[in-house]
Design a protein around this motif. Structure first.
Motif, PDB file in Angstrom:
ATOM      1  N   VAL A 135     -16.575 -95.156  14.023  1.00 19.11           N
ATOM      2  CA  VAL A 135     -15.309 -95.873  13.869  1.00 19.11           C
ATOM      3  C   VAL A 135     -14.186 -95.030  14.462  1.00 19.11           C
ATOM      4  O   VAL A 135     -14.117 -93.817  14.234  1.00 19.11           O
ATOM      5  N   ALA A 136     -13.316 -95.679  15.213  1.00 20.50           N
ATOM      6  CA  ALA A 136     -12.103 -95.035  15.712  1.00 20.50           C
ATOM      7  C   ALA A 136     -10.900 -95.686  15.060  1.00 20.50           C
ATOM      8  O   ALA A 136     -10.814 -96.913  14.986  1.00 20.50           O
ATOM      9  N   VAL A 137      -9.972 -94.870  14.574  1.00 19.01           N
ATOM     10  CA  VAL A 137      -8.723 -95.361  13.989  1.00 19.01           C
ATOM     11  C   VAL A 137      -7.595 -94.977  14.936  1.00 19.01           C
ATOM     12  O   VAL A 137      -7.399 -93.796  15.232  1.00 19.01           O
ATOM     13  N   LEU A 138      -6.857 -95.974  15.417  1.00 19.21           N
ATOM     14  CA  LEU A 138      -5.750 -95.736  16.343  1.00 19.21           C
ATOM     15  C   LEU A 138      -4.434 -95.696  15.582  1.00 19.21           C
ATOM     16  O   LEU A 138      -4.159 -96.570  14.756  1.00 19.21           O
ATOM     17  N   VAL A 267     -10.355 -80.858  17.138  1.00 20.46           N
ATOM     18  CA  VAL A 267      -9.049 -81.298  17.609  1.00 20.46           C
ATOM     19  C   VAL A 267      -9.057 -81.348  19.132  1.00 20.46           C
ATOM     20  O   VAL A 267      -9.322 -80.343  19.795  1.00 20.46           O
ATOM     21  N   TRP A 268      -8.752 -82.532  19.677  1.00 17.60           N
ATOM     22  CA  TRP A 268      -8.724 -82.767  21.118  1.00 17.60           C
ATOM     23  C   TRP A 268      -7.299 -83.084  21.545  1.00 17.60           C
ATOM     24  O   TRP A 268      -6.501 -83.575  20.755  1.00 17.60           O
ATOM     25  N   ALA A 269      -6.996 -82.827  22.809  1.00 17.43           N
ATOM     26  CA  ALA A 269      -5.669 -83.164  23.327  1.00 17.43           C
ATOM     27  C   ALA A 269      -5.782 -83.500  24.808  1.00 17.43           C
ATOM     28  O   ALA A 269      -6.619 -82.937  25.532  1.00 17.43           O
ATOM     29  N   LEU A 329     -12.359 -90.812  25.753  1.00 20.31           N
ATOM     30  CA  LEU A 329     -12.138 -91.178  24.351  1.00 20.31           C
ATOM     31  C   LEU A 329     -13.384 -91.818  23.760  1.00 20.31           C
ATOM     32  O   LEU A 329     -13.756 -91.530  22.614  1.00 20.31           O
ATOM     33  N   ALA A 330     -14.040 -92.675  24.526  1.00 16.46           N
ATOM     34  CA  ALA A 330     -15.272 -93.294  24.036  1.00 16.46           C
ATOM     35  C   ALA A 330     -16.351 -92.244  23.790  1.00 16.46           C
ATOM     36  O   ALA A 330     -17.080 -92.313  22.792  1.00 16.46           O
ATOM     37  N   ARG A 331     -16.449 -91.254  24.663  1.00 16.76           N
ATOM     38  CA  ARG A 331     -17.438 -90.188  24.469  1.00 16.76           C
ATOM     39  C   ARG A 331     -17.150 -89.398  23.194  1.00 16.76           C
ATOM     40  O   ARG A 331     -18.068 -89.022  22.462  1.00 16.76           O
ATOM     41  N   ILE A 332     -15.869 -89.134  22.938  1.00 11.08           N
ATOM     42  CA  ILE A 332     -15.493 -88.411  21.727  1.00 11.08           C
ATOM     43  C   ILE A 332     -15.864 -89.219  20.487  1.00 11.08           C
ATOM     44  O   ILE A 332     -16.463 -88.699  19.538  1.00 11.08           O
ATOM     45  N   ALA A 338     -20.500 -83.252  24.748  1.00 11.08           N
ATOM     46  CA  ALA A 338     -20.924 -82.467  25.926  1.00 11.08           C
ATOM     47  C   ALA A 338     -20.614 -83.214  27.219  1.00 11.08           C
ATOM     48  O   ALA A 338     -20.521 -82.596  28.287  1.00 11.08           O
ATOM     49  N   GLU A 339     -20.441 -84.526  27.126  1.00  8.00           N
ATOM     50  CA  GLU A 339     -20.182 -85.339  28.317  1.00  8.00           C
ATOM     51  C   GLU A 339     -18.690 -85.501  28.605  1.00  8.00           C
ATOM     52  O   GLU A 339     -18.299 -86.074  29.621  1.00  8.00           O
ATOM     53  N   VAL A 340     -17.838 -85.028  27.698  1.00 10.96           N
ATOM     54  CA  VAL A 340     -16.387 -85.153  27.885  1.00 10.96           C
ATOM     55  C   VAL A 340     -15.964 -84.257  29.039  1.00 10.96           C
ATOM     56  O   VAL A 340     -16.280 -83.064  29.062  1.00 10.96           O
ATOM     57  N   THR A 341     -15.241 -84.832  30.011  1.00 14.55           N
ATOM     58  CA  THR A 341     -14.765 -84.029  31.139  1.00 14.55           C
ATOM     59  C   THR A 341     -13.498 -83.307  30.743  1.00 14.55           C
ATOM     60  O   THR A 341     -12.600 -83.875  30.124  1.00 14.55           O
ATOM     61  N   ARG A 342     -13.426 -82.054  31.101  1.00 11.35           N
ATOM     62  CA  ARG A 342     -12.309 -81.211  30.684  1.00 11.35           C
ATOM     63  C   ARG A 342     -11.230 -81.166  31.765  1.00 11.35           C
ATOM     64  O   ARG A 342     -11.508 -81.301  32.953  1.00 11.35           O
TER      65      ARG A 342
END
Length: 343
Positions: A135-138, A267-269, A329-332, A338-342
């Motif tokens: 679940v994602a909460v916006l 924590v992501w940004a 965001l979907a990957r997170i 591990a698939e999130v591009t930095r």
């Protein structure tokens, strides 16, 4: 040789002094800019707010305790309340608000909460919340209300579409659009302080607690916060049972580091390369006894978040279909970190 040595010392000290003076002037300039913004907002906002009459609306529906078994009853009660609010707004002569309320009263809408009074509040579900694995909460930023809700709704729908398209077969997802607080106006004194965020934080904590009661402990919950919404999430973070916290286009959180949020969540940004918020001074200063600004830039190394790529998008482009930011965001949310591009 002694003369050359003295000259070298003076040059070194002079350059050091120049750098210190330059830094001092920059801080002074930002303080003056913030003060100018406060003065402008103090004049403009009361005039614009006074021009809009209060829109009549019934009080929110009385709802059962949220659980997987009561969701359908909650959705139905809130749709009925939105329909009643639409009739009241139409009778008052505000067709724009009436149309927004009617949209939310449509049979397919899944509203966990609806309050048509004032700027309005709504919490809407996209997907099957009771059976979701992720679940994602916006949490939105400034200028979000029932009158502009269609834009916020579109971001939630876009994220749910991305999750549906990329989730492994058999994985179920849901997105919750949480407009559960009175957002500040972009041109206002409130957008420069944490006051609205302080008011919103207990509500966000209460909501995430109720959400856990619906989805259970095995479901991952990610908080995706945009713009001023990042300040709200930061204020609530220490008491939120979430797995990931993503800060998008943040002016700062009011905290100097990710560790200072005191959250066990990752924590992501991210910030798009064309996002105007990059020009916002990441400082905190006291003006007339009020703390203005939000401090450290969340994408800076000093903050300590996991910084991910958001592409060339602007401040409103983080959920644009096909964008780098939406894919990440979907990957997170799905836990594919591990698939999130930095960046």
């Amino acid at each position: 040789m002694g003369g050359l040595g003295d000259r070298g010392d003076r040059d070194a000290h002079g350059r050091s002094g120049d750098r210190g003076e330059l830094a001092h002037r920059r801080v002074h300039r930002w303080r003056r800019a913030l003060l100018a913004a406060l003065i402008t907002a103090a004049v403009v906002v009361p005039l614009s707010a006074a021009a809009r009459p209060t829109i009549p609306s019934p009080p929110p529906a009385v709802l059962p305790e949220p659980s997987a078994a009561t969701l359908d009853r909650i959705y139905a009660a809130n749709r009925a309340n939105a329909a009643e609010a639409a009739r009241a707004a139409a009778a008052h002569g505000d067709e724009h608000r009436a149309a927004a309320d009617r949209e939310l009263a449509a049979p397919a809408r899944r509203l966990l909460r609806f309050d048509g009074r004032g700027p309005g509040e709504v919490t809407e579900v996209f997907g099957d919340l009771a059976r979701a694995d992720h679940v994602a909460v916006l949490v939105p930023g400034s200028d979000t209300s029932l009158d502009t809700y269609d834009r916020f709704q579109a971001t939630a729908a876009a994220l749910h579409g991305q999750l549906t398209a990329t989730a492994p077969h058999g994985t179920r997802t849901a997105v919750v659009a949480w407009l559960g607080y009175r957002t500040p106006d972009t041109v206002s004194t409130t957008v420069l302080t944490t006051n609205r965020a302080e008011e919103a934080a207990p509500r966000l904590r209460a909501f995430t607690g109720e959400l856990r009661g619906v989805v259970g402990s095995a479901t991952t919950v990610s908080l995706v916060c945009h713009s001023y919404g990042t300040v709200v999430c930061a204020r609530a973070a220490a008491h939120l049972d979430v797995d990931d916290l993503a800060l998008l286009g943040s002016p700062g959180t009011g905290s100097d580091t990710a560790a200072a949020l005191h959250t066990p969540a990752r924590v992501w940004a991210a910030r798009g390369r064309d996002d105007w918020v990059a020009e916002v001074p990441h400082v905190r200063t006291d003006l007339f006894g009020v703390t203005v600004g939000f401090g450290t830039d969340p994408i800076s190394p000093a903050f300590g978040a996991h910084v991910f790529a958001a592409g060339r998008g602007g401040h409103s482009d983080y959920f644009r279909p096909g964008s780098v930011s939406l894919a990440n965001l979907a990957r997170i949310v799905l836990g594919d970190t591990a698939e999130v591009t930095r960046a």
